[in-house]
Design an enzyme around this catalytic site. Structure first.
Site, short mmCIF file in Angstrom:
data_model
loop_
_atom_site.label_atom_id
_atom_site.label_comp_id
_atom_site.label_asym_id
_atom_site.label_seq_id
_atom_site.Cartn_x
_atom_site.Cartn_y
_atom_site.Cartn_z
N PRO A 86 -46.54 29.96 -19.97
CA PRO A 86 -47.61 29.00 -19.69
C PRO A 86 -47.55 28.46 -18.25
O PRO A 86 -48.52 28.01 -17.70
CB PRO A 86 -47.35 27.86 -20.69
N ARG A 155 -57.41 49.56 -19.65
CA ARG A 155 -58.81 49.99 -19.75
C ARG A 155 -59.34 50.42 -18.39
O ARG A 155 -60.37 51.09 -18.30
CB ARG A 155 -59.69 48.90 -20.34
N ASP A 170 -69.23 48.47 -15.28
CA ASP A 170 -70.10 48.72 -14.13
C ASP A 170 -71.05 47.55 -13.89
O ASP A 170 -71.30 47.17 -12.77
CB ASP A 170 -70.93 49.99 -14.38
#
Ligand code: JCZ
Length: 244
Positions: A86, A155, A170
């Site tokens: 954190p 990804r 995109d």
């Protein structure tokens, strides 16, 4: 890319066997290895935590198992250690893009009150170490944060997203859509529960569609992320928006 994840809850990462990341692993595009920190304990109870020096609530993760785990997993190869916490620097899309360029990443998932601070200091003698926060809320451990970062990073690797999935990426990069959140999206049927798809999207007028989408993204960004609108360069707002 090779990713190593060290955790006392290795089963937490079963989702990485699924969907696009699972497919990338199966094809050899991505090498993800999950390790149980307790493999580097030597006592009968596989102890990984102890009471904090200086007192205070909870327990702290012992340095020894982490030191041995990192020594074995990294084994002198160039790798970057990512420690979710954190108190870390905020993780942003720019970080995902930067880390997607790395050959090897190692994620160290803390639990309890965190990992003995000497672990990061010792590792930093041999490799880059980044303490990273995925948001200003407190989780019970680093596993969820690691899943989030691994998805955001992998990804972006060539070949991981299929052609259909890359469209979302995109739309943020093209035609003045930088710094905007995604606007509304629609598919068949054209009428659903008395809600009609906006006619402009059926018009075939691609210029009008692009303008409409940009306007919707601007409106949604202004509504949900006023912090981003402030950062938007003047030329990104057309005359009408400046008059608002
Ligand atoms: N962004 C964010 C990270 C965390 C986190 C990360 C590691 C540990 C270890 C014990 N509690 C933790 C919480 N919470 N929120």
């Amino acid at each position: 890319m090779r990713i190593d994840i060290i955790s006392i809850f290795p089963d937490y990462f079963a989702p990485l066997d699924l969907s696009l990341i699972g497919r990338a692993r199966a094809s050899g595009l991505l090498d993800v290895r999950v390790h149980d920190l307790r493999s580097w304990t030597h006592d009968r109870h596989n102890t990984v935590d102890d009471t904090p020096y200086g007192g205070g609530p909870g327990m702290v993760m012992k340095p020894e198992p982490w030191g041995e785990a990192l020594d074995e997993v990294v084994a002198g190869a160039p790798a970057r250690l990512i420690l979710p916490t954190p108190s870390g620097r905020p993780f942003r899309q720019a970080d995902a893009e930067r880390l997607a360029g790395e050959e090897r990443l190692v994620f160290g998932c803390g639990r309890y009150e965190g990992i003995d601070s000497r672990v990061a200091a010792d590792a930093a003698l041999r490799m880059p170490v980044e303490e990273v926060s995925i948001g200003d809320y407190v989780l019970n451990g680093g596993e969820s944060a690691t899943l989030v970062m691994v998805e955001a990073i992998t990804r972006l690797l060539p070949g991981v997203l299929g052609n259909t999935e890359s469209a979302v990426q995109d739309s943020f990069a093209s035609g003045g859509m930088e710094n905007l959140v995604e606007g509304p999206v629609y598919t068949k049927p054209v009428m659903w529960r008395d809600q009609e798809v906006p006619p402009v999207l059926l018009s075939g007028n691609h210029g009008a569609v692009d303008r409409w989408r940009r306007d919707q993204a601007l409106r949604k960004t202004a509504r949900n992320r006023p912090d981003l609108v402030g950062a938007m360069p003047e030329e990104a707002l057309d005359r009408r928006d400046r008059e608002v």
